[in-house]
Write a protein that holds these residues in place. Structure first.
Motif, PDB file in Angstrom:
ATOM      1  N   GLN A 192       0.837  -1.211   0.000  1.00 45.89           N
ATOM      2  CA  GLN A 192       0.000   0.000   0.000  1.00 45.89           C
ATOM      3  C   GLN A 192       0.872   1.262   0.000  1.00 45.89           C
ATOM      4  O   GLN A 192       0.597   2.221  -0.717  1.00 45.89           O
ATOM      5  N   ILE A 193       1.939   1.228   0.791  1.00 46.01           N
ATOM      6  CA  ILE A 193       2.843   2.390   0.852  1.00 46.01           C
ATOM      7  C   ILE A 193       3.532   2.563  -0.503  1.00 46.01           C
ATOM      8  O   ILE A 193       3.595   3.669  -1.050  1.00 46.01           O
ATOM      9  N   LEU A 194       4.026   1.471  -1.064  1.00 49.46           N
ATOM     10  CA  LEU A 194       4.757   1.561  -2.334  1.00 49.46           C
ATOM     11  C   LEU A 194       3.848   2.060  -3.465  1.00 49.46           C
ATOM     12  O   LEU A 194       4.267   2.856  -4.306  1.00 49.46           O
ATOM     13  N   GLU A 195       2.589   1.612  -3.444  1.00 51.03           N
ATOM     14  CA  GLU A 195       1.634   2.095  -4.469  1.00 51.03           C
ATOM     15  C   GLU A 195       1.357   3.576  -4.314  1.00 51.03           C
ATOM     16  O   GLU A 195       1.284   4.320  -5.288  1.00 51.03           O
ATOM     17  N   PHE A 196       1.193   3.997  -3.067  1.00 51.35           N
ATOM     18  CA  PHE A 196       0.946   5.418  -2.792  1.00 51.35           C
ATOM     19  C   PHE A 196       2.138   6.254  -3.281  1.00 51.35           C
ATOM     20  O   PHE A 196       1.959   7.278  -3.949  1.00 51.35           O
ATOM     21  N   LEU A 197       3.342   5.796  -2.966  1.00 45.79           N
ATOM     22  CA  LEU A 197       4.541   6.544  -3.372  1.00 45.79           C
ATOM     23  C   LEU A 197       4.651   6.601  -4.892  1.00 45.79           C
ATOM     24  O   LEU A 197       4.998   7.632  -5.469  1.00 45.79           O
ATOM     25  N   SER A 239       2.250   6.630  -6.957  1.00 44.22           N
ATOM     26  CA  SER A 239       1.242   7.564  -7.484  1.00 44.22           C
ATOM     27  C   SER A 239       1.742   9.010  -7.447  1.00 44.22           C
ATOM     28  O   SER A 239       1.234   9.860  -8.169  1.00 44.22           O
ATOM     29  N   ILE A 240       2.703   9.305  -6.572  1.00 44.68           N
ATOM     30  CA  ILE A 240       3.244  10.674  -6.520  1.00 44.68           C
ATOM     31  C   ILE A 240       4.695  10.693  -7.023  1.00 44.68           C
ATOM     32  O   ILE A 240       5.493  11.558  -6.653  1.00 44.68           O
ATOM     33  N   GLU A 241       5.017   9.717  -7.861  1.00 42.61           N
ATOM     34  CA  GLU A 241       6.328   9.634  -8.526  1.00 42.61           C
ATOM     35  C   GLU A 241       7.495   9.568  -7.547  1.00 42.61           C
ATOM     36  O   GLU A 241       8.522  10.217  -7.709  1.00 42.61           O
ATOM     37  N   ARG A 242       7.292   8.785  -6.505  1.00 39.88           N
ATOM     38  CA  ARG A 242       8.360   8.520  -5.545  1.00 39.88           C
ATOM     39  C   ARG A 242       8.519   7.004  -5.435  1.00 39.88           C
ATOM     40  O   ARG A 242       7.641   6.250  -5.873  1.00 39.88           O
ATOM     41  N   HIS A 243       9.633   6.575  -4.844  1.00 39.75           N
ATOM     42  CA  HIS A 243       9.766   5.153  -4.548  1.00 39.75           C
ATOM     43  C   HIS A 243      10.285   4.971  -3.130  1.00 39.75           C
ATOM     44  O   HIS A 243      10.856   5.902  -2.546  1.00 39.75           O
ATOM     45  N   GLY A 244      10.102   3.775  -2.597  1.00 40.44           N
ATOM     46  CA  GLY A 244      10.393   3.572  -1.181  1.00 40.44           C
ATOM     47  C   GLY A 244      11.726   2.910  -0.896  1.00 40.44           C
ATOM     48  O   GLY A 244      12.234   2.128  -1.696  1.00 40.44           O
ATOM     49  N   VAL A 245      12.303   3.253   0.253  1.00 46.97           N
ATOM     50  CA  VAL A 245      13.474   2.548   0.795  1.00 46.97           C
ATOM     51  C   VAL A 245      13.079   2.104   2.200  1.00 46.97           C
ATOM     52  O   VAL A 245      12.700   2.931   3.034  1.00 46.97           O
ATOM     53  N   GLU A 246      13.162   0.812   2.441  1.00 49.30           N
ATOM     54  CA  GLU A 246      12.616   0.287   3.696  1.00 49.30           C
ATOM     55  C   GLU A 246      13.538   0.498   4.884  1.00 49.30           C
ATOM     56  O   GLU A 246      14.747   0.296   4.804  1.00 49.30           O
TER      57      GLU A 246
END
Lengths: 220, 287
Positions: free
Chosen positions: A116-121, A123-130
């Motif tokens: 859910q977090i990765l999809e949200f990010l 959508s705003i052209e960001r990506h996640g680092v855990e």
């Protein structure tokens, strides 16, 4: 929208640095409006810029209005304490501080929330680092805040000009931005808030604020 | 200001890089080392570097030939007493440096400028035993490794340094492709002070040795912060012992200011002789 099957709300104030980008893709409400609303949601992203005590108060109030899972921005709050105090919080992220890249730090113990977090990010052209096992706080905000604070201590002592400090760090150790300009992009108030929070939580004098930074970042 | 001849004392990595950079600015260079044979090796290495740059087409053969004629290894007593600038780049030992400066004060003419490439010692303290007429011609010139590539030079004014002279040097470097930054004399100057918590706060985020957490912090700082290297990767490259020593020096010089307090994990790594890449083992293992 995020996941079209989910009814998602983003709680965000209009002065948040990513407000326009997020509002273009998601339903948003201010903290005040969110607490007054009876509409039901499947998932809530709370991006309020609050320190621990106020954050926990907000999340507990929010829990009275919705049964939705909550993913919250803990840039300024004590991560492990919020998770312990608010069972509806399933994930956390750090969107408040300007970053010179498109990567965002996040933390969760659930694979579902991670997606859910990765999809949200996305959508705003960001990506996640855990960031696994969030304790005091996210790595990037705490490290950069200490660097910026030290640069302001140097200014306070008249060590060099702001321009010289920025040039030195960029050309001597390849920093992507000088610490003074970096602090201004993040917002010195955010840095003051984060270090004040760390100082209160840890009672460690290393988090003492530069007077110069305090003057720049806080309306007294 | 004209800088036509420079003496570089200490021909380790920094001294060699500084000497080569000046040489490439068409400045005559004399190299000095307490170990003469070592200076000769460093001199040969500069020739090798120049040949490498020639082979890559980055230098012209006529320039390389001129550069090679413009650099000489000397004993300290035989240096040009009329040198425009003498730069010390010997080991970070305050007393050894001060002893050298006293000798240079006697050998050099009144017009020569003396600079220290120290990364941590106060300039005012290093100038303490110089003659009164020399004190205002003494300053810090802190280069960064590799000196031929890294643009920054910190131009550090001690309490007695002639500010007009140091500003002219600042202009001289800026006119030749360096990024000179003027600063006052405080422990760690700009870079080694402001950068301390890049390491210190990252060590506190990890607390005890945990390779997965170390990798995570490095990844976040690189990918979110946009830094070229993470703090642990960089400590391994610099040398954890060197990093600890600079941290201890800045901490002591600020009279135990908590912001600069070293972390026990650094000490633990050094005690275990895990110095980083140079010992093939640091926060990471290099096999």
């Amino acid at each position: 929208m995020n996941d079209t099957s989910l009814n998602t709300l983003v709680i965000i104030e209009t002065n948040h640095p990513l407000y326009e980008q997020i509002a273009a893709h998601h339903e948003t409400r201010s903290v005040e409006d969110a607490l007054a609303s009876f509409k039901t949601y499947d998932l809530v992203f709370d991006l309020s810029a609050l320190r621990t005590k106020k954050k926990i108060t907000l999340l507990k109030e929010l829990a009275k209005t919705t049964k939705a899972e909550i993913i919250t921005d803990l840039t300024l709050a004590w991560g492990e304490m919020v998770f312990k105090s608010c069972p509806q919080v399933t994930g956390a992220l750090s969107l408040l501080f300007y970053s010179p890249t498109a990567a965002i730090e996040y933390s969760t113990k659930s694979e579902k929330t991670k997606q859910q977090i990765l999809e949200f990010l996305k959508s705003i052209e960001r990506h996640g680092v855990e960031h696994t096992d969030l304790k005091l706080g996210f790595h990037y905000p705490r490290v950069i805040s200490m660097i910026v604070n030290e640069a302001y201590f140097a200014l306070e002592e008249n060590l060099a000009t702001p321009e010289a400090i920025d040039l030195a760090m960029k050309n001597g150790v390849n920093y992507p931005l000088g610490p003074i300009e970096w602090g201004q992009k993040i917002g010195t108030k955010n840095i003051v808030d984060l270090l004040t929070e760390y100082s209160e939580i840890t009672e460690d004098p290393r988090y003492r604020l530069s007077r110069e930074l305090k003057m720049t970042g806080k309306n007294i | 200001m004209e800088i036509k001849n420079v003496v570089v004392i200490g021909t380790g990595t920094m001294g060699q890089g500084i000497a080569q950079w000046f040489l490439q600015q068409k400045v005559a260079v004399e190299m000095v080392d307490s170990n003469y044979e070592f200076a000769l090796k460093s001199h040969a290495k500069i020739f090798e570097n120049l040949d490498g740059l020639l082979a890559k087409g980055k230098l012209q053969s006529a320039d390389v030939a001129n550069f090679k004629q413009n650099i000489h290894v000397k004993h300290l007593e035989k240096i040009n007493p009329e040198a425009d600038l003498v730069i010390e780049a010997i080991i970070e030992d305050k007393e050894v440096k001060k002893e050298l400066f006293k000798k240079l004060d006697e050998i050099l003419s009144a017009r020569s400028i003396i600079a220290s490439n120290t990364s941590s010692f106060p300039i005012t303290e290093l100038a303490k035993d110089l003659s009164d007429k020399r004190k205002n011609k003494f300053l810090g010139l802190h280069f960064f490794n590799p000196a031929t590539i890294m643009k920054l030079v910190e131009v550090i004014n001690g309490l007695e340094t002639d500010k007009e002279m140091s500003h002219k040097l600042y202009m001289w470097f800026n006119a030749r492709g360096k990024v000179a930054c003027e600063c006052n004399d405080a422990p760690g100057f700009i870079v080694n002070r402001v950068a301390r918590n890049f390491y210190g706060e990252s060590l506190r985020a990890v607390e005890t040795y945990d390779l997965e957490k170390i990798k995570e912090v490095d990844q976040v700082i690189r990918e979110v912060g946009g830094f070229k290297m993470g703090p642990f990767e960089l400590m391994d490259l610099i040398g954890i012992d060197v990093n600890l020593s600079v941290t201890e020096s800045v901490y002591r010089a600020f009279f135990d200011e908590p912001r600069f307090k070293p972390h026990r994990l650094q000490k633990e790594m050094v005690d275990a002789k895990r110095f980083g890449r140079k010992s093939k083992k640091g926060f990471y293992i290099y096999e």
